[in-house]
Design an enzyme around this catalytic site. Structure first.
Site, PDB file in Angstrom:
ATOM      1  N   ASP A   1       0.783  -1.248   0.000  1.00  0.00           N
ATOM      2  CA  ASP A   1       0.000   0.000   0.000  1.00  0.00           C
ATOM      3  C   ASP A   1       0.814   1.297   0.000  1.00  0.00           C
ATOM      4  OD1 ASP A   1      -1.947  -1.936   0.255  1.00  0.00           O
ATOM      5  OD2 ASP A   1      -2.879  -1.114   2.056  1.00  0.00           O
TER       6      ASP A   1
ATOM      7  N   HIS B   1     -10.708   0.622  -2.836  1.00  0.00           N
ATOM      8  CA  HIS B   1     -12.073   0.626  -2.317  1.00  0.00           C
ATOM      9  C   HIS B   1     -13.082   1.247  -3.280  1.00  0.00           C
ATOM     10  CE1 HIS B   1     -10.381  -0.510   1.487  1.00  0.00           C
ATOM     11  NE2 HIS B   1      -9.871   0.669   1.791  1.00  0.00           N
TER      12      HIS B   1
ATOM     13  N   HIS C   1     -17.588   2.467   0.277  1.00  0.00           N
ATOM     14  CA  HIS C   1     -16.975   1.445   1.140  1.00  0.00           C
ATOM     15  C   HIS C   1     -17.338   1.607   2.613  1.00  0.00           C
ATOM     16  CE1 HIS C   1     -13.540  -1.029   2.823  1.00  0.00           C
ATOM     17  NE2 HIS C   1     -14.097  -1.819   1.928  1.00  0.00           N
TER      18      HIS C   1
ATOM     19  N   HIS D   1     -10.520   7.088   1.375  1.00  0.00           N
ATOM     20  CA  HIS D   1      -9.161   6.937   0.855  1.00  0.00           C
ATOM     21  C   HIS D   1      -9.100   5.821  -0.192  1.00  0.00           C
ATOM     22  CE1 HIS D   1      -9.503   3.824   3.928  1.00  0.00           C
ATOM     23  NE2 HIS D   1      -8.601   3.144   3.252  1.00  0.00           N
TER      24      HIS D   1
ATOM     25  N   LYS E   1      -7.017  -5.082  -2.855  1.00  0.00           N
ATOM     26  CA  LYS E   1      -7.763  -5.586  -1.690  1.00  0.00           C
ATOM     27  C   LYS E   1      -8.732  -4.531  -1.185  1.00  0.00           C
ATOM     28  CE  LYS E   1      -4.081  -4.156   1.407  1.00  0.00           C
ATOM     29  NZ  LYS E   1      -4.831  -3.098   2.128  1.00  0.00           N
TER      30      LYS E   1
ATOM     31  N   CYS F   1      -2.006  -2.515   7.575  1.00  0.00           N
ATOM     32  CA  CYS F   1      -1.914  -3.440   6.441  1.00  0.00           C
ATOM     33  C   CYS F   1      -0.611  -4.230   6.397  1.00  0.00           C
ATOM     34  CB  CYS F   1      -2.185  -2.684   5.148  1.00  0.00           C
ATOM     35  SG  CYS F   1      -3.922  -2.135   5.095  1.00  0.00           S
TER      36      CYS F   1
END
Ligand code: VGL
Ligand code: ZN
Length: 220
Positions: free
Chosen positions: A23, A63, A67, A96, A121, A166
């Protein structure tokens, strides 16, 4: 200067090891929507480690606009508040890494030229995912584990953003899946809400995850 091997890379290239860069996206940089303090400092460190790996995976938080992890989608709630969902506690975040936005793109200075795989993801509206292996419902699998097995990878090195979310969940799920796991600490930065970095490190220790740094990884 290190000499180059026949593939044109410096250092040892272990076929059974993969680097997972988690990420490193614009929205997690200091100027992004969900800023991680000092996030951009990881970029030159990660770029230095990349030539030392044969297999490199980049993950992206990805996302939909609606979300479930966005405070904006829960009227009356504020970012960083926690709520309970059917799969457990969910921290609400500022909006985000919305799919296809500039904020969801990998940081421009990150060297993705050797990428073997990009893992997305958190793509389902109703399920968050800190882990790049298994989403928060603990049912939905990403492509990552199957791909690693197909390459006969046995050991993963995890780094990126954020150390306590994450990166940590990805490292823990990798250990759970039976991979040998090292977190590269100086190639990661955390959010550190409620002592979450220290809590993550306790869990890593229990899971047999090794903490290392970029110098050691380069010299391994
Ligand atoms: C992350 C919070 C929400 C991360 C992603 O990449 O660590 N943190 N979504
Ligand atoms: Zn997210």
């Amino acid at each position: 200067m290190k000499s180059l091997n026949s593939l044109g890379y410096g250092g040892k290239m272990n076929e059974k090891q993969a680097l997972i860069v988690v990420d490193v996206q614009n929205d997690f940089l200091e100027t992004g929507a969900l800023p991680v303090p000092y996030a951009s400092e990881v970029i030159p460190v990660i770029n230095r480690i990349i030539p030392e790996f044969r297999h490199i995976v980049f993950t992206q938080d990805w996302h939909p606009k609606g979300h479930i992890s966005f405070a904006d989608n829960h009227p009356g709630k504020r970012p960083y508040e926690a709520i309970t969902l059917n799969y457990g506690e969910q921290i609400l975040w500022p909006t985000h890494c919305v799919q296809k936005t500039l904020g969801a793109q990998l940081a421009e200075k990150l060297d993705i030229s050797k990428a073997a795989l990009f893992v997305k993801k958190g793509t389902q509206e109703k399920v968050d995912s800190y882990s790049a292996f298994l989403e928060a419902d603990r049912q939905t699998r990403t492509i990552l584990e199957n791909w690693l097995r197909k390459q006969a990878i046995e050991e993963v090195f995890v780094c990126g953003l954020a150390t306590d979310f994450c990166v940590s969940w990805t490292a823990l799920d990798a250990a759970n899946a039976g991979f040998k796991v090292t977190v590269i600490e100086d190639a990661s930065r955390g959010i550190n809400a409620n002592n979450s970095i220290a809590k993550a490190k306790e869990q890593w220790q229990k899971a047999g995850i090794v903490i290392s740094n970029s110098e050691s990884v380069i010299g391994r």
